[in-house]
Design a protein around this motif. Sequence first.
Motif, mmCIF file in Angstrom:
data_model
loop_
_atom_site.group_PDB
_atom_site.id
_atom_site.type_symbol
_atom_site.label_atom_id
_atom_site.label_comp_id
_atom_site.label_asym_id
_atom_site.label_seq_id
_atom_site.Cartn_x
_atom_site.Cartn_y
_atom_site.Cartn_z
ATOM 1 N N VAL A 266 20.319 76.933 26.456
ATOM 2 C CA VAL A 266 21.740 77.233 26.264
ATOM 3 C C VAL A 266 22.227 76.445 25.053
ATOM 4 C CG1 VAL A 266 22.201 77.754 28.686
ATOM 5 C CG2 VAL A 266 22.396 75.391 27.872
ATOM 6 N N CYS A 267 23.349 76.874 24.503
ATOM 7 C CA CYS A 267 23.848 76.204 23.301
ATOM 8 C C CYS A 267 25.356 76.369 23.176
ATOM 9 C CB CYS A 267 23.170 76.776 22.046
ATOM 10 S SG CYS A 267 23.690 78.467 21.631
ATOM 11 N N LEU A 268 25.928 75.511 22.347
ATOM 12 C CA LEU A 268 27.305 75.668 21.902
ATOM 13 C C LEU A 268 27.273 75.877 20.394
ATOM 14 C CD1 LEU A 268 27.516 73.334 24.357
ATOM 15 C CD2 LEU A 268 29.932 73.562 23.753
ATOM 16 N N PHE B 107 28.904 86.859 15.955
ATOM 17 C CA PHE B 107 29.532 87.798 16.901
ATOM 18 C C PHE B 107 30.957 88.120 16.432
ATOM 19 C CE2 PHE B 107 26.859 84.658 19.146
ATOM 20 C CZ PHE B 107 25.796 85.473 19.490
ATOM 21 N N PRO B 108 31.072 88.812 15.313
ATOM 22 C CA PRO B 108 32.413 89.015 14.733
ATOM 23 C C PRO B 108 33.328 89.882 15.580
ATOM 24 C CG PRO B 108 30.769 90.311 13.568
ATOM 25 C CD PRO B 108 30.023 89.432 14.501
ATOM 26 N N PHE B 109 32.765 90.747 16.399
ATOM 27 C CA PHE B 109 33.594 91.677 17.172
ATOM 28 C C PHE B 109 33.351 91.566 18.674
ATOM 29 C CE2 PHE B 109 32.491 93.726 13.079
ATOM 30 C CZ PHE B 109 33.741 93.680 12.490
ATOM 31 N N ALA B 110 32.834 90.430 19.105
ATOM 32 C CA ALA B 110 32.524 90.278 20.532
ATOM 33 C C ALA B 110 32.797 88.852 20.969
ATOM 34 C CB ALA B 110 31.058 90.641 20.797
ATOM 35 N N ASP B 111 32.984 88.703 22.277
ATOM 36 C CA ASP B 111 33.126 87.369 22.857
ATOM 37 C C ASP B 111 31.756 86.703 22.840
ATOM 38 O OD1 ASP B 111 33.580 85.111 24.333
ATOM 39 O OD2 ASP B 111 34.459 86.119 26.060
ATOM 40 N N PRO B 112 31.630 85.541 22.175
ATOM 41 C CA PRO B 112 30.295 84.934 22.061
ATOM 42 C C PRO B 112 29.745 84.375 23.378
ATOM 43 C CG PRO B 112 31.974 83.469 21.168
ATOM 44 C CD PRO B 112 32.669 84.763 21.483
ATOM 45 N N ILE B 113 30.616 84.092 24.353
ATOM 46 C CA ILE B 113 30.154 83.476 25.601
ATOM 47 C C ILE B 113 29.232 84.444 26.336
ATOM 48 C CG2 ILE B 113 30.826 82.397 27.763
ATOM 49 C CD1 ILE B 113 31.676 80.916 25.214
ATOM 50 N N GLY B 114 28.017 83.967 26.659
ATOM 51 C CA GLY B 114 27.026 84.781 27.356
ATOM 52 C C GLY B 114 26.136 85.586 26.437
ATOM 53 N N SER C 73 15.490 81.526 21.184
ATOM 54 C CA SER C 73 16.633 82.314 21.633
ATOM 55 C C SER C 73 17.440 81.473 22.617
ATOM 56 C CB SER C 73 16.177 83.613 22.296
ATOM 57 O OG SER C 73 17.288 84.353 22.744
ATOM 58 N N PHE C 74 18.761 81.437 22.419
ATOM 59 C CA PHE C 74 19.638 80.643 23.274
ATOM 60 C C PHE C 74 20.768 81.509 23.808
ATOM 61 C CE2 PHE C 74 17.933 77.832 20.017
ATOM 62 C CZ PHE C 74 17.399 76.804 20.774
ATOM 63 N N THR C 75 21.254 81.121 24.981
ATOM 64 C CA THR C 75 22.443 81.745 25.538
ATOM 65 C C THR C 75 23.650 80.882 25.183
ATOM 66 O OG1 THR C 75 21.211 82.700 27.384
ATOM 67 C CG2 THR C 75 23.611 82.530 27.631
ATOM 68 N N VAL C 76 24.649 81.496 24.591
ATOM 69 C CA VAL C 76 25.837 80.761 24.167
ATOM 70 C C VAL C 76 26.710 80.479 25.385
ATOM 71 C CG1 VAL C 76 27.889 80.781 22.697
ATOM 72 C CG2 VAL C 76 25.759 81.837 21.886
ATOM 73 N N ILE C 77 27.017 79.201 25.621
ATOM 74 C CA ILE C 77 27.872 78.843 26.761
ATOM 75 C C ILE C 77 29.235 78.287 26.313
ATOM 76 C CG2 ILE C 77 25.915 78.386 28.276
ATOM 77 C CD1 ILE C 77 26.426 75.383 27.789
#
Length: 400
Positions: free
Chosen positions: A151-153, A163-170, A179-183
């Motif tokens: 996971v990462c911040l 992620f210009p057009f999306a919520d980056p969380i998840g 590969s990391f999951t954005v938290i």
Amino acid sequence: MMPSNETWMVALDALWANKVRAFLTTLGVIIGSACIVLVVTVALSGRRYIIQQIESVGTNIVFAHLDADPSRQIMLQDELTIDDMNAAKAAIPGVVAVAGTRSYSATVNAGGVERSVSLVGVTEGFQQIRNLLILQGRFLDAADISSRSRVCLITTQLANFAFPFADPIGQSLHVGELSFTVIGTFKERVETYGQSEVKNYSILIPFPLMRNYLGDSSLDVFYVQAGSAEDVIPATHQLEGLLASRHTTRTRYSVENFGSILDMTRKIALGLTIVLLLVGFITLMVSGIGIMNIMLVTVRERTREIGIRKAIGARHQEILYQFLLEALMISGFGSVLGILFAVAIPVIARPWLPENISVQVPWESVVLAFLVSCSVGVFFGYLPASRASQLQPTESLRYE
């Protein structure tokens, strides 16, 4: 002997009879007293703002890093390690938290465009010390770090890029072959302009994950947070001694804190305050000379009036007090107007100031401006008043 009510009334009537002259004489006092209040206010507010900015990077921090010598190869035993960090927490009194970081340059590909990023492995306690501002999601917790979760911040700049057009969380973020999951997304509370491990495009991941990825457990820098500001200097010296005892004598480490920066800030603010206060005092001195000149002219113009007052029984002290009161009224009224003007400026300017800047007029500056202005009026008004009180009635009555 105190001035009587009659003396007050005569002085007030004399000023009222020459309103324009009295007001023009007052202008210098208005400017000088306003300068004193504004200078002290700006100096104290500026110093408070700068100190808050520095402390927002992290409070009571001591940080250490290896002083690399380009002419000498860095050995594995020279590197800072987790053991050094834990030893500092155990051995140095007053330490409340420690944290370490390791940075690595990587790339992120988004929409076919590659961007260089700084991959930063952080240990537990990093958020407590660096006090980052979490904008979305959450920070790494103890479970993420101990289990080496992928996971990462990410910084807001990187979130807007990837992620210009999306919520980056998840969302899944590909960094090189990882590969990391954005938290969460974050930013520094105070911009350090790349002078810390956090850059515009940074990714924070658990340090154990970075250790596995790079194959070693060395730290680029580690932080020690003292319990109070008084513990910072002792902690700095003790950390220097600790590192010297744990590593070879040929290794050099930089152990620093923000105390020197804060001291420099205070000295610069004090120097600017003194210079600007001198400007305010010089303005008051010039206005005082103006008061003296006007009062000397007034004494000459009112020589016959002074002779009449003395002829009907006015004493030496009453004439002296009358002209001193006129000078005091000019300086006192001018200082009040100047203070009101200076106090109004921060109130008027507040809507245009950044939210993190608080401008408060200290009461000490108001008292200082009033006392100095009145003192200047009395000091420069004494010579004309003394000259008026010493005029002889017979000569004054013959004066045309």
